[in-house]
Design an enzyme around this catalytic site. Structure first.
Site, PDB file in Angstrom:
ATOM      1  N   ASP A   1       0.851  -1.191   0.000  1.00 21.30           N
ATOM      2  CA  ASP A   1       0.000   0.000   0.000  1.00 21.30           C
ATOM      3  C   ASP A   1       0.889   1.244   0.000  1.00 21.30           C
ATOM      4  O   ASP A   1       1.857   1.340   0.779  1.00 21.30           O
ATOM      5  CB  ASP A   1      -0.897   0.000   1.241  1.00 21.30           C
ATOM      6  CG  ASP A   1      -1.919   1.126   1.220  1.00 21.30           C
ATOM      7  OD1 ASP A   1      -2.973   0.946   0.591  1.00 21.30           O
ATOM      8  OD2 ASP A   1      -1.654   2.180   1.836  1.00 21.30           O
TER       9      ASP A   1
ATOM     10  N   ASN B   1      -2.457  12.754  -3.737  1.00 22.52           N
ATOM     11  CA  ASN B   1      -3.376  13.183  -4.797  1.00 22.52           C
ATOM     12  C   ASN B   1      -3.991  14.542  -4.499  1.00 22.52           C
ATOM     13  O   ASN B   1      -4.131  15.397  -5.381  1.00 22.52           O
ATOM     14  CB  ASN B   1      -4.484  12.148  -4.985  1.00 22.52           C
ATOM     15  CG  ASN B   1      -4.032  10.956  -5.811  1.00 22.52           C
ATOM     16  OD1 ASN B   1      -3.111  11.052  -6.605  1.00 22.52           O
ATOM     17  ND2 ASN B   1      -4.688   9.824  -5.617  1.00 22.52           N
TER      18      ASN B   1
ATOM     19  N   HIS C   1      -4.289  14.151  -9.342  1.00 22.34           N
ATOM     20  CA  HIS C   1      -4.409  12.739  -9.714  1.00 22.34           C
ATOM     21  C   HIS C   1      -3.491  12.353 -10.866  1.00 22.34           C
ATOM     22  O   HIS C   1      -3.063  11.196 -10.954  1.00 22.34           O
ATOM     23  CB  HIS C   1      -5.864  12.419 -10.060  1.00 22.34           C
ATOM     24  CG  HIS C   1      -6.763  12.386  -8.869  1.00 22.34           C
ATOM     25  ND1 HIS C   1      -6.904  11.270  -8.071  1.00 22.34           N
ATOM     26  CD2 HIS C   1      -7.552  13.346  -8.324  1.00 22.34           C
ATOM     27  CE1 HIS C   1      -7.747  11.520  -7.092  1.00 22.34           C
ATOM     28  NE2 HIS C   1      -8.160  12.776  -7.214  1.00 22.34           N
TER      29      HIS C   1
ATOM     30  N   ASP D   1      -1.137   9.169 -10.745  1.00 17.03           N
ATOM     31  CA  ASP D   1      -1.084   8.097 -11.734  1.00 17.03           C
ATOM     32  C   ASP D   1       0.357   7.782 -12.129  1.00 17.03           C
ATOM     33  O   ASP D   1       0.725   6.611 -12.311  1.00 17.03           O
ATOM     34  CB  ASP D   1      -1.877   8.498 -12.979  1.00 17.03           C
ATOM     35  CG  ASP D   1      -3.382   8.497 -12.748  1.00 17.03           C
ATOM     36  OD1 ASP D   1      -3.826   7.984 -11.700  1.00 17.03           O
ATOM     37  OD2 ASP D   1      -4.118   9.017 -13.617  1.00 17.03           O
TER      38      ASP D   1
ATOM     39  N   GLU E   1      -4.458   2.315  -4.657  1.00 15.41           N
ATOM     40  CA  GLU E   1      -3.009   2.356  -4.476  1.00 15.41           C
ATOM     41  C   GLU E   1      -2.459   1.068  -3.891  1.00 15.41           C
ATOM     42  O   GLU E   1      -1.343   1.031  -3.374  1.00 15.41           O
ATOM     43  CB  GLU E   1      -2.626   3.538  -3.574  1.00 15.41           C
ATOM     44  CG  GLU E   1      -3.058   3.407  -2.136  1.00 15.41           C
ATOM     45  CD  GLU E   1      -4.446   3.970  -1.866  1.00 15.41           C
ATOM     46  OE1 GLU E   1      -4.715   4.352  -0.715  1.00 15.41           O
ATOM     47  OE2 GLU E   1      -5.263   4.030  -2.800  1.00 15.41           O
TER      48      GLU E   1
END
Length: 302
Positions: free
Chosen positions: A172, A180, A185, A189, A216
């Protein structure tokens, strides 16, 4: 059509087997069976892309063979073309009703057989492409959760048969929501792609799997890997991702992107996956987070 495709030719007459081999050998790999039982054995073991199946054979008819193929989860997906001297419409209808994708009558025209085989192999090729796309995460271009679920079941059974360990890790990204929220975002990514690339670089054995589980979270499936080896891999992964030095200005853990990892190693038994494999790995991940994140914890079944 690719020469890597495999066609199983099933016919009790050697002359027909030789003729079809000569006809198809430039386009695909041809394997042969001279009776029904041999055909079933080779179909199960070699998983051909297409089967050319004679109907009239002494020990087991082609009708019995295709019924057995279609009743087996391991072979039901393999397309079958009947090649038969039975040329009445009701014979063709019966063959198609049993699940054949095509029906060719003897004596056949070589060029027609070759073109029909090419067309069906092209359909197989397109189907494989679609199946592969369905198993890939579009963002990171690694395996997705569907592929992970499929591989977990098959690797569990394989490890149970071989009496070998199976290790699972859940990874994680630490405080990814904050990342983010702070950087957007699109930047998030890019981070997920870099992590996926790093995992793929570090987990390289043919049987291992790296997958994006969702959001994630990533999972690693490591068949045949014992706890000490898996634990070392987990430590290496954590360190390698920190060493990427991807800035994370909103993280209370570090100034760069870090991950927490939880893992579990078991000795599988039986045909069904024990749900405790994932729950224990998830509990190890929770413990890694509770201890401050940016660390790897591993558990071993007692």
């Amino acid at each position: 059509m690719s020469s890597t495709h495999t066609v199983l030719v099933v016919d009790d007459e050697k002359q027909n087997r030789d003729l079809l081999t000569e006809l198809l050998r430039e386009d695909c790999r041809v394997i042969l069976a001279k009776n029904g039982s041999q055909a079933l054995e080779r179909a199960h073991e070699l998983q051909p892309d297409l089967i050319l199946l004679d109907v009239l054979m002494p020990d087991m008819s082609g009708h019995e063979v295709i019924q057995t193929l279609k009743n087996d989860d391991a072979t039901r997906h393999i397309p079958v073309i009947f090649i038969s001297a039975l040329d009445a419409p009701e014979d063709e209808e019966r063959g198609l009703d049993l699940g054949a994708v095509d029906y060719i009558t003897k004596p056949f025209h070589p060029s027609i057989v070759r073109k029909r085989v090419r067309n069906h192999l092209l359909s197989v090729h397109h189907r494989h492409l679609l199946e592969n796309l369905a198993m890939i995460d579009s963002l990171t271009e690694i395996a997705n959760r569907r592929r992970y679920d499929e591989m977990l079941e098959s690797e569990w059974r394989r490890c149970a048969r071989n009496a070998s360990p199976l290790s699972l890790a859940i990874i994680d990204v630490d405080h990814f929501k904050a990342y983010n929220d702070h950087l957007g975002h699109a930047a998030g990514d890019q981070v997920l792609r870099r992590i996926a690339q790093t995992l793929s670089r570090l987990v390289r054995r043919p049987g291992d799997l790296v997958a994006r589980y969702g959001g994630e979270e990533f999972v690693l499936l490591l068949p045949g890997t014992d706890a000490p080896s898996a634990r070392q891999l987990g430590d290496d992964i954590r360190a390698e991702i920190e060493a990427l030095q991807l800035p994370h200005p909103a993280s209370p853990v570090a100034s760069v992107i870090t991950v927490s990892l939880g893992g579990m190693t078991v000795m599988p038994s039986g045909g069904l996956v024990d749900p405790r494999l994932f729950s224990e790995a998830d509990a190890a991940l929770y413990a890694a987070k509770a201890e401050g994140r940016n660390r790897a914890f591993w558990r071993v079944a007692g």
